[in-house]
Design a protein around this motif. Structure first.
Motif, PDB file in Angstrom:
ATOM      1  N   ALA A 275       0.661  -1.187   0.058  1.00  0.00           N
ATOM      2  CA  ALA A 275       0.159   0.443   0.264  1.00  0.00           C
ATOM      3  C   ALA A 275       0.926   1.656  -0.245  1.00  0.00           C
ATOM      4  O   ALA A 275       0.617   2.212  -0.334  1.00  0.00           O
ATOM      5  CB  ALA A 275      -1.104   0.531   1.081  1.00  0.00           C
ATOM      6  N   ALA A 276       1.564   1.424   1.066  1.00  0.00           N
ATOM      7  CA  ALA A 276       2.668   1.916   0.523  1.00  0.00           C
ATOM      8  C   ALA A 276       3.323   2.859  -1.030  1.00  0.00           C
ATOM      9  O   ALA A 276       3.727   3.590  -1.284  1.00  0.00           O
ATOM     10  CB  ALA A 276       3.950   2.360   1.909  1.00  0.00           C
ATOM     11  N   ALA A 277       3.878   1.282  -1.248  1.00  0.00           N
ATOM     12  CA  ALA A 277       4.100   1.791  -2.952  1.00  0.00           C
ATOM     13  C   ALA A 277       3.205   2.007  -3.714  1.00  0.00           C
ATOM     14  O   ALA A 277       3.987   2.750  -4.587  1.00  0.00           O
ATOM     15  CB  ALA A 277       4.643   0.070  -2.749  1.00  0.00           C
ATOM     16  N   GLU A 278       2.476   1.975  -3.463  1.00  0.00           N
ATOM     17  CA  GLU A 278       0.933   2.371  -4.330  1.00  0.00           C
ATOM     18  C   GLU A 278       0.509   4.244  -4.208  1.00  0.00           C
ATOM     19  O   GLU A 278       1.209   4.762  -4.692  1.00  0.00           O
ATOM     20  CB  GLU A 278      -0.140   1.731  -3.909  1.00  0.00           C
ATOM     21  N   ALA A 279       0.492   4.441  -2.242  1.00  0.00           N
ATOM     22  CA  ALA A 279       0.899   5.933  -2.536  1.00  0.00           C
ATOM     23  C   ALA A 279       2.005   6.039  -3.559  1.00  0.00           C
ATOM     24  O   ALA A 279       1.567   7.438  -3.128  1.00  0.00           O
ATOM     25  CB  ALA A 279       0.608   5.985  -1.457  1.00  0.00           C
ATOM     26  N   ALA A 280       3.513   5.338  -3.331  1.00  0.00           N
ATOM     27  CA  ALA A 280       4.110   6.676  -3.743  1.00  0.00           C
ATOM     28  C   ALA A 280       4.468   6.625  -4.810  1.00  0.00           C
ATOM     29  O   ALA A 280       4.683   7.432  -5.724  1.00  0.00           O
ATOM     30  CB  ALA A 280       5.738   5.740  -3.248  1.00  0.00           C
ATOM     31  N   ALA A 281       3.583   5.551  -5.863  1.00  0.00           N
ATOM     32  CA  ALA A 281       3.331   5.372  -7.524  1.00  0.00           C
ATOM     33  C   ALA A 281       2.090   6.609  -7.453  1.00  0.00           C
ATOM     34  O   ALA A 281       2.337   7.150  -8.834  1.00  0.00           O
ATOM     35  CB  ALA A 281       3.179   3.770  -7.368  1.00  0.00           C
ATOM     36  N   GLY A 282       1.059   7.074  -6.740  1.00  0.00           N
ATOM     37  CA  GLY A 282      -0.004   7.489  -7.354  1.00  0.00           C
ATOM     38  C   GLY A 282       1.102   9.197  -6.845  1.00  0.00           C
ATOM     39  O   GLY A 282       0.272  10.004  -7.866  1.00  0.00           O
ATOM     40  N   ALA A 283       1.797   9.028  -5.848  1.00  0.00           N
ATOM     41  CA  ALA A 283       2.544  10.911  -5.838  1.00  0.00           C
ATOM     42  C   ALA A 283       3.295  11.077  -6.867  1.00  0.00           C
ATOM     43  O   ALA A 283       3.315  12.114  -7.291  1.00  0.00           O
ATOM     44  CB  ALA A 283       3.360  10.926  -4.759  1.00  0.00           C
ATOM     45  N   ALA A 284       3.856   9.529  -7.648  1.00  0.00           N
ATOM     46  CA  ALA A 284       5.313  10.875  -9.199  1.00  0.00           C
ATOM     47  C   ALA A 284       4.134  10.203  -9.738  1.00  0.00           C
ATOM     48  O   ALA A 284       4.527  11.224 -10.753  1.00  0.00           O
ATOM     49  CB  ALA A 284       6.240   8.746  -8.715  1.00  0.00           C
ATOM     50  N   ARG A 285       2.493  10.147  -9.758  1.00  0.00           N
ATOM     51  CA  ARG A 285       2.164  10.593 -10.979  1.00  0.00           C
ATOM     52  C   ARG A 285       1.198  12.143 -10.992  1.00  0.00           C
ATOM     53  O   ARG A 285      -0.304  12.829 -11.495  1.00  0.00           O
ATOM     54  CB  ARG A 285       0.573   9.569 -11.228  1.00  0.00           C
ATOM     55  N   LEU A 297      10.853   9.682  -5.727  1.00  0.00           N
ATOM     56  CA  LEU A 297       8.883   8.400  -5.127  1.00  0.00           C
ATOM     57  C   LEU A 297       9.349   7.379  -6.500  1.00  0.00           C
ATOM     58  O   LEU A 297       9.036   6.521  -5.869  1.00  0.00           O
ATOM     59  CB  LEU A 297       7.877   9.875  -5.868  1.00  0.00           C
ATOM     60  N   GLY A 298       9.285   7.667  -7.120  1.00  0.00           N
ATOM     61  CA  GLY A 298      10.009   5.985  -7.702  1.00  0.00           C
ATOM     62  C   GLY A 298      11.152   5.784  -6.802  1.00  0.00           C
ATOM     63  O   GLY A 298      10.382   4.136  -7.018  1.00  0.00           O
ATOM     64  N   VAL A 299      12.046   5.674  -6.218  1.00  0.00           N
ATOM     65  CA  VAL A 299      13.290   4.848  -5.960  1.00  0.00           C
ATOM     66  C   VAL A 299      12.121   4.516  -4.487  1.00  0.00           C
ATOM     67  O   VAL A 299      12.201   2.881  -4.191  1.00  0.00           O
ATOM     68  CB  VAL A 299      13.625   5.524  -5.480  1.00  0.00           C
ATOM     69  N   VAL A 300      11.260   5.529  -3.778  1.00  0.00           N
ATOM     70  CA  VAL A 300      10.279   4.672  -2.569  1.00  0.00           C
ATOM     71  C   VAL A 300      10.274   3.736  -3.331  1.00  0.00           C
ATOM     72  O   VAL A 300       9.757   2.282  -1.961  1.00  0.00           O
ATOM     73  CB  VAL A 300      10.321   6.688  -1.924  1.00  0.00           C
ATOM     74  N   HIS A 301       9.392   3.611  -4.203  1.00  0.00           N
ATOM     75  CA  HIS A 301       8.043   3.283  -4.181  1.00  0.00           C
ATOM     76  C   HIS A 301       9.015   1.483  -4.535  1.00  0.00           C
ATOM     77  O   HIS A 301       8.555   0.197  -4.001  1.00  0.00           O
ATOM     78  CB  HIS A 301       7.641   3.209  -6.109  1.00  0.00           C
ATOM     79  N   ALA A 302      10.099   1.369  -5.272  1.00  0.00           N
ATOM     80  CA  ALA A 302      10.877   0.372  -5.428  1.00  0.00           C
ATOM     81  C   ALA A 302      11.083  -0.236  -4.073  1.00  0.00           C
ATOM     82  O   ALA A 302      11.171  -1.267  -4.160  1.00  0.00           O
ATOM     83  CB  ALA A 302      12.304   0.249  -6.176  1.00  0.00           C
ATOM     84  N   ASP A 303      11.455   1.032  -3.000  1.00  0.00           N
ATOM     85  CA  ASP A 303      12.260   0.342  -1.975  1.00  0.00           C
ATOM     86  C   ASP A 303      11.126  -0.410  -1.052  1.00  0.00           C
ATOM     87  O   ASP A 303      11.020  -1.178  -0.322  1.00  0.00           O
ATOM     88  CB  ASP A 303      12.836   1.643  -1.316  1.00  0.00           C
ATOM     89  N   GLN A 304       9.746   0.336  -1.466  1.00  0.00           N
ATOM     90  CA  GLN A 304       8.756  -0.947  -0.745  1.00  0.00           C
ATOM     91  C   GLN A 304       8.176  -1.858  -1.169  1.00  0.00           C
ATOM     92  O   GLN A 304       8.267  -2.430  -0.500  1.00  0.00           O
ATOM     93  CB  GLN A 304       7.661   0.362  -0.447  1.00  0.00           C
ATOM     94  N   ARG A 305       8.806  -2.166  -2.360  1.00  0.00           N
ATOM     95  CA  ARG A 305       8.545  -3.304  -3.250  1.00  0.00           C
ATOM     96  C   ARG A 305       9.591  -4.383  -2.552  1.00  0.00           C
ATOM     97  O   ARG A 305       9.653  -5.405  -2.609  1.00  0.00           O
ATOM     98  CB  ARG A 305       8.417  -3.295  -4.842  1.00  0.00           C
TER      99      ARG A 305
END
Length: 337
Positions: A275-285, A297-305
């Protein structure tokens, strides 16, 4: 040996205890309490009045979702800010939860000094805090609704008079609850068998990140995460089913309950990271943010995945402890103290 003389009395005592806890702790409703009642309605529904159980289960699910959202957003904010702070730290840090088993100290953060980091952090904090505020308002509205008061009335009834399907007065032996528990455990085992555990064979699953990296879409993550959400739901149902008949099984239930609690914690961890990764990806858009902010934000997404994959790896490693133990078979469920 339990003092319950019938399946109805054992189930009634369990549900009465949960209903009593619900009423005593109002207005501080506990999500675990709601889940336990809902799980019992699902697992042992054949004993209960069908219409009553269906309506109560629906209301419990709605309330659990509404009340859980505020806390979930709070945990998500903490997780995301910790991720950004770790990635942008200019000092080496002690390894975090994902680095279990590691030695020494982590290197300086991957994004240390990155120009997009401050804006990425501010954007993430603003968006998740706003979502949490909205969830708080929804929670207060739900607690004041007619639906919630009707639910409280049903829980009051549950604490004193279990609405049974068979009102003739005939009672089944307490052991009649065990086949339903067995069916719940078998459903869990079947769901786990559908998981791509071979992809979670290593704690840092580069294959999964490669599939998601660069072409992340809501559809790709949804298809990846859905089977794990289903297993998480069934782990909770299995745990709550065993808890309901623990007075009958006694010490035989201790080890499977310990394992099921551990599985639930791991699956909760991967769900929150997803869910955190999804939130980061949404923020990046978000429109009109800078490429530097979107990159962070993309790196944060990858970190959470990566956190997702680490938790799934831990689940895959520990699942045989239950699957190969004999606790999913009839002999275990036939035993009682």
């Amino acid at each position: 040996m339990t003092e319950a003389t019938s399946a109805e009395s054992l189930l009634g005592a369990h549900l009465a205890a949960q209903a009593g806890l619900f009423l005593r702790t109002l207005p501080d409703v506990r999500q675990g309490n709601l889940r336990r009642v809902g799980g019992a309605l699902h697992t042992f529904g054949e004993l209960l009045d069908a219409d009553w159980a269906r309506q109560l289960a629906a209301d419990l699910a709605t309330l659990s979702e509404v009340l859980g959202a505020e806390q979930a957003h709070g945990r998500r904010l903490v997780r995301l800010l910790a991720s950004i702070d770790s990635l942008t730290s200019a000092e080496a840090a002690v390894p975090g939860p994902r680095a279990e088993g590691g030695t020494g100290r982590e290197a300086v953060g991957l994004l240390a000094g990155h120009p997009g980091a401050p804006k990425a952090r501010a954007l993430m904090e603003r968006q998740v805090s706003l979502a949490r505020s909205r969830a708080h308002s929804a929670r207060l509205q739900e607690l004041g609704s007619a639906r919630f008061h009707a639910l409280a009335d049903r829980m009051t009834l549950l604490a004193s008079d279990l609405p049974l399907r068979d009102r003739s007065g005939d009672r089944q032996p307490a052991e009649a609850l065990l086949p339903a528990v067995r069916a719940t455990l078998q459903e869990l085992a079947e769901s786990v068998a559908e998981l791509p555990l071979e992809r979670a064979a290593t704690p840092y699953n580069r294959d999964a990140l490669h599939r998601l990296g660069g072409t992340v879409t809501p559809e790709s993550t949804e298809s990846d995460d859905l089977p794990w959400r289903q297993v998480h739901t069934r782990v909770l149902r299995a745990r709550y089913a065993v808890e309901a008949v623990q007075p009958l099984l006694g010490a035989a239930a201790e080890r499977p309950l310990e394992l099921l609690r551990g599985y639930g914690d791991l699956l909760e961890r991967q769900a929150e990271a997803a869910a955190a990764a999804e939130a980061a990806a949404g923020a990046a858009r978000t429109p009109r943010i800078t490429p530097a902010t979107a990159y962070v934000l993309g790196v944060v997404h990858a970190d959470q995945r990566l956190e997702v994959e680490a938790a799934r790896h831990a689940f895959g490693v520990s699942w045989p402890d239950l699957a190969h133990s004999g606790w999913l078979t009839d002999p275990w469920l036939a035993r009682s103290n």
